[in-house]
Every structure is written in structure tokens, then in C-alpha cells.
Design an enzyme around this catalytic site. Structure first.
Site, PDB file in Angstrom:
ATOM      1  N   ARG A  49       0.844  -1.135   0.029  1.00 59.56           N
ATOM      2  CA  ARG A  49       0.063  -0.150   0.003  1.00 59.56           C
ATOM      3  C   ARG A  49       0.740   1.272   0.067  1.00 59.56           C
ATOM      4  O   ARG A  49       0.549   2.253  -0.688  1.00 59.56           O
ATOM      5  CB  ARG A  49      -0.817   0.006   1.385  1.00 59.56           C
ATOM      6  CG  ARG A  49      -2.109  -0.846   0.958  1.00 59.56           C
ATOM      7  CD  ARG A  49      -2.701  -1.082   2.394  1.00 59.56           C
ATOM      8  NE  ARG A  49      -1.623  -1.587   3.442  1.00 59.56           N
ATOM      9  CZ  ARG A  49      -2.048  -1.708   4.678  1.00 59.56           C
ATOM     10  NH1 ARG A  49      -3.346  -1.415   5.183  1.00 59.56           N
ATOM     11  NH2 ARG A  49      -1.144  -2.229   5.772  1.00 59.56           N
TER      12      ARG A  49
ATOM     13  N   ASP B  47       6.787 -24.461   1.732  1.00 57.06           N
ATOM     14  CA  ASP B  47       7.575 -24.569   3.113  1.00 57.06           C
ATOM     15  C   ASP B  47       8.875 -24.537   2.772  1.00 57.06           C
ATOM     16  O   ASP B  47       9.279 -25.353   2.349  1.00 57.06           O
ATOM     17  CB  ASP B  47       6.995 -25.885   3.535  1.00 57.06           C
ATOM     18  CG  ASP B  47       7.444 -26.266   5.057  1.00 57.06           C
ATOM     19  OD1 ASP B  47       8.623 -25.561   5.420  1.00 57.06           O
ATOM     20  OD2 ASP B  47       6.467 -26.667   5.678  1.00 57.06           O
ATOM     21  N   HIS B  48       9.633 -23.387   3.349  1.00 55.57           N
ATOM     22  CA  HIS B  48      10.832 -23.287   2.520  1.00 55.57           C
ATOM     23  C   HIS B  48      11.821 -24.349   3.389  1.00 55.57           C
ATOM     24  O   HIS B  48      12.997 -24.481   2.919  1.00 55.57           O
ATOM     25  CB  HIS B  48      11.407 -21.949   2.774  1.00 55.57           C
ATOM     26  CG  HIS B  48      11.590 -21.513   4.416  1.00 55.57           C
ATOM     27  ND1 HIS B  48      10.400 -21.098   5.132  1.00 55.57           N
ATOM     28  CD2 HIS B  48      12.667 -21.515   5.077  1.00 55.57           C
ATOM     29  CE1 HIS B  48      11.061 -20.974   6.498  1.00 55.57           C
ATOM     30  NE2 HIS B  48      12.300 -21.152   6.576  1.00 55.57           N
TER      31      HIS B  48
ATOM     32  N   HIS C 109       6.233 -26.918   9.009  1.00 55.28           N
ATOM     33  CA  HIS C 109       7.671 -27.226   8.713  1.00 55.28           C
ATOM     34  C   HIS C 109       7.827 -28.532   9.577  1.00 55.28           C
ATOM     35  O   HIS C 109       8.569 -29.473   8.844  1.00 55.28           O
ATOM     36  CB  HIS C 109       8.628 -26.169   9.428  1.00 55.28           C
ATOM     37  CG  HIS C 109       8.492 -24.791   8.887  1.00 55.28           C
ATOM     38  ND1 HIS C 109       8.313 -24.524   7.820  1.00 55.28           N
ATOM     39  CD2 HIS C 109       8.681 -23.615   9.601  1.00 55.28           C
ATOM     40  CE1 HIS C 109       8.426 -23.627   7.384  1.00 55.28           C
ATOM     41  NE2 HIS C 109       8.317 -22.781   8.504  1.00 55.28           N
TER      42      HIS C 109
HETATM   43  P1  NAP Z   1       5.285  -8.104   7.049  1.00 57.12           P
HETATM   44  O1  NAP Z   1       6.668  -7.665   7.277  1.00 57.12           O
HETATM   45  O2  NAP Z   1       4.096  -7.454   7.917  1.00 57.12           O
HETATM   46  O3  NAP Z   1       4.914  -7.366   5.490  1.00 57.12           O
HETATM   47  C1  NAP Z   1       3.499  -7.505   4.919  1.00 57.12           C
HETATM   48  C2  NAP Z   1       3.383  -6.746   3.648  1.00 57.12           C
HETATM   49  O4  NAP Z   1       2.377  -6.742   3.182  1.00 57.12           O
HETATM   50  C3  NAP Z   1       3.948  -5.383   3.679  1.00 57.12           C
HETATM   51  O5  NAP Z   1       4.723  -5.270   2.387  1.00 57.12           O
HETATM   52  C4  NAP Z   1       2.755  -4.690   3.861  1.00 57.12           C
HETATM   53  O6  NAP Z   1       2.994  -3.156   3.166  1.00 57.12           O
HETATM   54  C5  NAP Z   1       1.924  -5.537   2.686  1.00 57.12           C
HETATM   55  N1  NAP Z   1       0.295  -5.317   3.122  1.00 57.12           N
HETATM   56  C6  NAP Z   1      -0.259  -5.180   4.416  1.00 57.12           C
HETATM   57  N2  NAP Z   1      -1.477  -4.731   3.972  1.00 57.12           N
HETATM   58  C7  NAP Z   1      -1.868  -4.871   2.707  1.00 57.12           C
HETATM   59  C8  NAP Z   1      -2.903  -4.672   2.000  1.00 57.12           C
HETATM   60  N3  NAP Z   1      -4.207  -4.347   2.518  1.00 57.12           N
HETATM   61  N4  NAP Z   1      -2.807  -4.462   0.366  1.00 57.12           N
HETATM   62  C9  NAP Z   1      -1.534  -4.669   0.007  1.00 57.12           C
HETATM   63  N5  NAP Z   1      -0.377  -5.071   0.670  1.00 57.12           N
HETATM   64  C10 NAP Z   1      -0.706  -4.888   2.052  1.00 57.12           C
HETATM   65  O7  NAP Z   1       5.100  -9.444   6.926  1.00 57.12           O
HETATM   66  P2  NAP Z   1       5.980 -10.613   6.386  1.00 57.12           P
HETATM   67  O8  NAP Z   1       6.854 -11.039   7.792  1.00 57.12           O
HETATM   68  O9  NAP Z   1       7.029  -9.988   5.298  1.00 57.12           O
HETATM   69  O10 NAP Z   1       5.344 -11.917   6.180  1.00 57.12           O
HETATM   70  C11 NAP Z   1       4.551 -12.144   4.999  1.00 57.12           C
HETATM   71  C12 NAP Z   1       3.679 -13.348   4.808  1.00 57.12           C
HETATM   72  O11 NAP Z   1       4.897 -14.329   4.874  1.00 57.12           O
HETATM   73  C13 NAP Z   1       2.970 -13.542   6.063  1.00 57.12           C
HETATM   74  O12 NAP Z   1       1.741 -14.684   5.613  1.00 57.12           O
HETATM   75  C14 NAP Z   1       3.905 -14.512   6.998  1.00 57.12           C
HETATM   76  O13 NAP Z   1       3.142 -15.383   7.984  1.00 57.12           O
HETATM   77  C15 NAP Z   1       4.632 -15.230   6.096  1.00 57.12           C
HETATM   78  N6  NAP Z   1       6.084 -15.362   6.663  1.00 57.12           N
HETATM   79  C16 NAP Z   1       6.957 -14.804   6.708  1.00 57.12           C
HETATM   80  C17 NAP Z   1       8.245 -15.233   7.338  1.00 57.12           C
HETATM   81  C18 NAP Z   1       9.181 -14.045   7.915  1.00 57.12           C
HETATM   82  O14 NAP Z   1      10.446 -14.599   8.033  1.00 57.12           O
HETATM   83  N7  NAP Z   1       8.972 -12.952   7.613  1.00 57.12           N
HETATM   84  C19 NAP Z   1       8.565 -16.584   7.331  1.00 57.12           C
HETATM   85  C20 NAP Z   1       7.728 -17.536   6.795  1.00 57.12           C
HETATM   86  C21 NAP Z   1       6.215 -16.801   6.481  1.00 57.12           C
HETATM   87  P3  NAP Z   1       2.127  -1.982   3.338  1.00 57.12           P
HETATM   88  O15 NAP Z   1       1.613  -2.135   4.859  1.00 57.12           O
HETATM   89  O16 NAP Z   1       2.675  -0.837   2.771  1.00 57.12           O
HETATM   90  O17 NAP Z   1       0.573  -2.283   2.487  1.00 57.12           O
END
Ligand code: NAP
Length: 487
Positions: free
Chosen positions: A51, A174-175, A237
């Protein structure tokens, strides 16, 4: 399985959540490494979506700063020319026409939509992708875990995604399955004559799977408090690792041959529910303590909620009710704020039936095969040998040690590097099929329900320890101990 230097067709990879932690810390670096290896065709485009009001230049500047930590600037600027950004809200209409036009400009490209946002947005995102006619040609969608928080919510997400993308287009990532060691487990088991004859309850005493992190929940506390260790680690995992250890030999590496065998394992897991949850599981929550030399707060303080009952640690004893594994416990343990960051699978073989060695020779320890997924990927086979030198026979338990980095002189690629290109190539072998996700929830759901029904709170453990003492008791009751690589 694909070799690392197979050719790749030109592609567009759209990362919804392109400014998020996963995208910036894992996905973009993985793509950059593939670029350095010449595997990103020149016309391919990587499109970040979030966003935040950014343009291409603003997004590239953000990524440049993050990626500069891992590479030199010259090549990076070349890579970033292939990176674009579109501001979009998954829940609003603005901007979607412009985004659709960008994607449709390259109709021949393989198209990957990577859903790296919270799972609540998957439904909206897929609906809009469908409405804008973006599922054309060779399109695929990638879903990050967790897929739902129980069987019902997983089904809702899978149904909604399934309205737009067919199962063969859907890649549930699932990495852990992309890690070198996990693939090596397949090769060790099915590429050597040595292990498979012993790979059953007649010769294996038990299996341990540990995924320990030193970090706390940090900035992911909001997400984590709704998930907990069982949903975050075990349901996906760790069960996938268990499947790779326990599955029957697939007839080939064809995607469904492997996934059919994993599914059978998941379906054979003995249920854990109200009657046995107390004796087969331990859940914990970290309190303040010392981690990596620093005093750190407890989970509730980090979260800012002293009433949270979310578990940050789980240990459990799983059993697989089939001929191969009857009577062989699989002990699973995962936690945050552990003393070490380590993910490993330990297969312990049965003791020799009779010792011919004199009492003073030393202990005849059981053979162990240790597959380490992180931090340094590799395999160790613990054997008993004679201590070299004259004098009596002295027995020593030593590892045949194969650290991949040392053995092959290269750092192993990150799991995402392999998996992202598998998606582009359309190879789903290392991705979860819908029925696997459902089977995993069918087993994990009753554990969560039984914990909730018991009214018990998670047992406290000090940050920097290996979890509540009850988790040690869980395995010691069976006359076994958690594996310690330093022993
Ligand atoms: P994050 O840091 O909170 O990032 C979320 C992303 O989604 C941001 O780019 C955010 O940007 C965007 N977003 C949020 N609301 C949105 C909307 N309404 N429309 C469009 N974009 C939107 O989350 P993350 O840690 O990267 O995790 C992402 C996914 O991967 C999750 O399902 C998480 O469970 C999974 N995951 C993450 C990790 C990890 O290491 N981080 C590991 C395994 C799995 P804006 O707020 O600017 O929109």
C-alpha cells in the site's frame, strides 16, 4: 528435482507484500543471487506490491539499501533495473487496472503471483487477480504459510484461491523443503543401499526433530500471538520434515509420487486429543532471561500483554501407526529464545544386541544419523570406533562429519533460491498439496482444542534455556535424552 543451472523462461514475479520483512530479507536477496548466477532472463520483471505510496525509483532505493549489505553496488544496480513497484491495496480497487496493464504487456511470460502478505488478504488478492483476467497463460500462485489457523480457515482460503487458480497452479511454500539437507535426506535414503534396509522399527529406536531459535518474537509479536509455536512451526515445517523421514519410497520424484507418500504419513499420525494431550505434549512460554549474552524480556513483556497464553515452545511425542514405524516415537521440539539456533533431524538406531567388549572399554553408544538444516547444513553419522593407539581397546563415539560448506567449498544457496525457480519452472515436488495441508490441520487441530479445553497455561521457561523441565521429562520418561551435538 531440478539442477541449479537449468534454463529459466522469461517471467514476471509479482510479490504482494513487496516491502515486507519476508520479501526484503529473503525473497529479493534470493532473486538477486539467482541474477548473479545468470538465471534471471533479461526481459523478466520483479514487481513489488504494497500500500505504501512508492514509485519504481523509491522501491529500488529501499531495496538497494537492504541488498547492499550482501553484495557490491555495480551488479545490484543492474539487477534493480528489472525491479518495479505498484502501490495497491488488496481490499481497494484503485491501481488494479494499471497493474493489470503492466502484467498483460508481456503475455508470453511465465507469471508468478507470490502472496507474501498476511493470509487474511489471500482471498481478496486472488479474487481481484481473477476479476482482472490475470490468470492467463502460464500463471502460478504462491502461498506463504501459515495457510489458515485451523482446518476451516485453511479450507476457506484454499476454496477461494481454487476459484481462480487450479491446484496444479497453486504452490504452497514450505521453505524447509528447499533446504539442501532435506533434499539430501531423500538422496541419502534412496540413493544409498546402506540406510533403507535399516529404516524401520526393527532398527530405529526413535527420531528427534528440533527447530530451535534464539530470537524472541520481536516485531512479529502481533502475528505470533495469534499463532503460537504449534501453528507456526509444528503444523507445517516440522510435520513436513517428519514426512520426509517417514514416508515410503516414492516410485519416482514426480511431484505427486512424493506428495502421495507424505500424505500417507500424515494420515497415519496417531491422534492426540483430550485423553492424551497431557502425557504427549508440553507447551511453554519464555520468561525474562539471558539470551546470546544479553538480558532479554519475557514473551508477555515483549507483547505488552500479561495475559497471553500463547505457547512459544512445544515438545511432543508423535507416533505413526503403520507397519514401518509402529512403536518408534518421533519427538518434536521447537521454541523461541533457546540457547542455540539449530534445526536438525536425529535418527537414533537401536543398541547392538550384545557387547563383546570388556566393561572398562567405554560405553557402546547408539548410532545416530544427524541431519542439520541450520545453521551449518550437513550430515553427521555417529559411529563407535576404537580410540587409536596401543593399550587396551577403548571405545569412542565419533561423528563421520560432512559439513556441506566445507565438503563442497561453497555456501549453500538459500532455500528460497531453489524454490522460487521451481515455481517459475512449474515444478511442485517441494510444495505442499492441499490434501497435505488439510491432513496436517486434522492432526494439529485436536491438540490445540485439547490445550484450550484443559484450561492449563503454558509452562514458563527462562529465555536462554531449552524449555520447561517437563519437556526433558517427556523424553526421559522413555529412557531417552534430547540429542546434544557436543556429547
Ligand atoms: P510484514 O513484514 O508484515 O509485511 C506485510 C506486507 O504486506 C507489507 O509489504 C505490507 O505493506 C503489505 N500489506 C499489508 N496490508 C496490505 C494490503 N491491504 N494490501 C496490499 N499490501 C498489504 O509480513 P512478513 O513478515 O513479510 O510476512 C508475510 C507473509 O509471509 C505472512 O503470511 C507471514 O506469516 C509469512 N512468513 C513470513 C516469514 C518471515 O520470516 N517474515 C517467514 C515465513 C512466513 P503495506 O503496509 O505498505 O501495505
Amino acid at each position: 528435482m531440478t539442477a541449479s543451472q537449468q534454463s529459466v523462461e522469461p517471467f514476471d514475479l509479482v510479490i504482494f507484500g513487496g516491502t515486507g520483512d519476508l520479501a526484503v530479507r529473503k525473497l529479493l536477496p534470493a532473486l538477486f543471487h539467482r541474477f548473479l548466477d545468470g538465471q534471471i532472463p533479461a526481459s523478466s520483471r520483479i514487481v513489488g506490491i504494497a500500500r505504501e505510496a512508492l514509485d519504481d525509483a523509491g522501491y529500488r532505493a529501499q531495496l538497494r539499501e537492504a541488498l547492499l549489505k550482501i553484495c557490491d553496488a555495480a551488479k545490484l544496480d543492474e539487477f534493480l533495473k528489472q525491479v518495479f513497484y505498484r502501490p495497491l491495496d488488496a481490499r481497494k480497487d484503485d491501481g488494479w487496472d494499471d497493474f493489470a496493464a503492466l502484467i498483460k504487456a508481456e503475455p508470453e511470460h511465465v507469471r508468478v503471483f507470490y502472496l507474501s502478505t498476511s493470509p487474511e488478504l489471500f482471498v481478496d488478492l486472488c479474487r481481484r487477480l481473477g476479476e482482472h483476467g490475470l490468470n492467463l497463460g502460464q500463471s502460478r500462485v504462491v502461498m506463504e504459510k501459515p495457510i489458515g489457523r485451523d482446518l476451516d480457515s485453511a479450507n476457506r482460503i484454499n476454496d477461494a484461491v481454487g476459484k481462480v487458480f487450479s491446484e496444479s497452479q497453486t504452490f504452497r511454500i514450505d521453505h524447509y523443503l528447499g533446504k539442501e539437507t532435506v533434499q539430501n535426506l531423500l538422496v541419502l535414503r534412496f540413493g544409498n543401499a546402506l540406510f533403507e534396509p535399516l529404516w524401520n522399527s526393527a532398527h530405529i529406536d526413535h527420531v528427534q526433530i528440533t527447530v530451535a531459535e534464539t530470537v524472541g518474537v520481536g516485531h512479529r509479536a502481533g502475528y505470533y500471538d495469534h499463532a503460537g509455536a504449534l501453528r507456526d512451526m509444528v503444523q507445517n515445517h516440522m510435520l513436513q520434515l517428519l514426512c520426509m523421514v517417514a514416508m515410503e519410497p516414492p516410485s519416482s520424484l514426480a511431484p505427486d509420487a512424493v506428495r502421495d507418500e507424505k500424505l500417507k504419513v500424515l494420515n497415519a499420525l496417531r491422534p492426540i486429543g483430550d485423553a492424551n494431550v497431557g502425557s504427549l505434549t508440553v507447551r511453554g512460554q519464555y520468561r525474562a532471561g539471558v539470551a546470546e549474552g544479553d538480558h532479554v524480556p519475557g514473551y508477555q513483556e515483549e507483547l505488552g500483554n500479561t495475559r497471553s497464553n500463547t505457547e512459544t515452545f512445544v515438545a511432543l511425542k508423535a507416533e505413526i501407526a503403520n507397519w514401518r514405524w509402529a512403536g518408534v516415537p518421533f519427538y518434536l521440539r521447537t521454541g523461541k529464545r533457546m540457547p542455540e539456533r539449530v534445526s536438525e533431524i536425529v535418527v537414533t538406531f537401536k543398541p547392538v544386541p550384545h557387547s563383546i567388549f570388556a566393561a572398562g572399554s567405554g560405553t557402546l553408544a547408539q548410532n545416530r544419523l544427524v541431519l542439520r538444516l541450520q545453521p551449518d547444513e550437513g550430515v553427521k553419522l555417529w559411529l563407535t570406533i576404537k580410540h587409536p593407539g596401543p593399550g587396551g581397546l577403548r571405545l569412542r563415539h565419533v561423528p563421520l562429519d560432512m559439513s556441506f560448506a566445507e565438503a563442497f567449498g561453497v555456501q549453500q544457496p538459500d532455500a528460497y533460491e531453489r524454490l522460487l525457480l521451481d515455481v517459475v519452472r512449474g515444478n511442485p515436488t517441494l510444495f505442499m498439496r492441499r490434501d497435505e495441508v488439510e491432513a496436517a490441520w486434522r492432526w494439529a487441530g485436536p491438540i490445540l482444542a485439547a490445550w484450550s479445553a484443559s484450561g492449563e497455561t503454558p509452562r514458563p521457561y527462562a529465555a536462554g534455556s531449552w524449555g520447561p523441565s517437563a519437556s526433558v521429562a517427556l523424553i526421559e520418561r522413555d529412557g531417552r535424552t534430547w540429542h546434544d551435538d557436543n556429547e
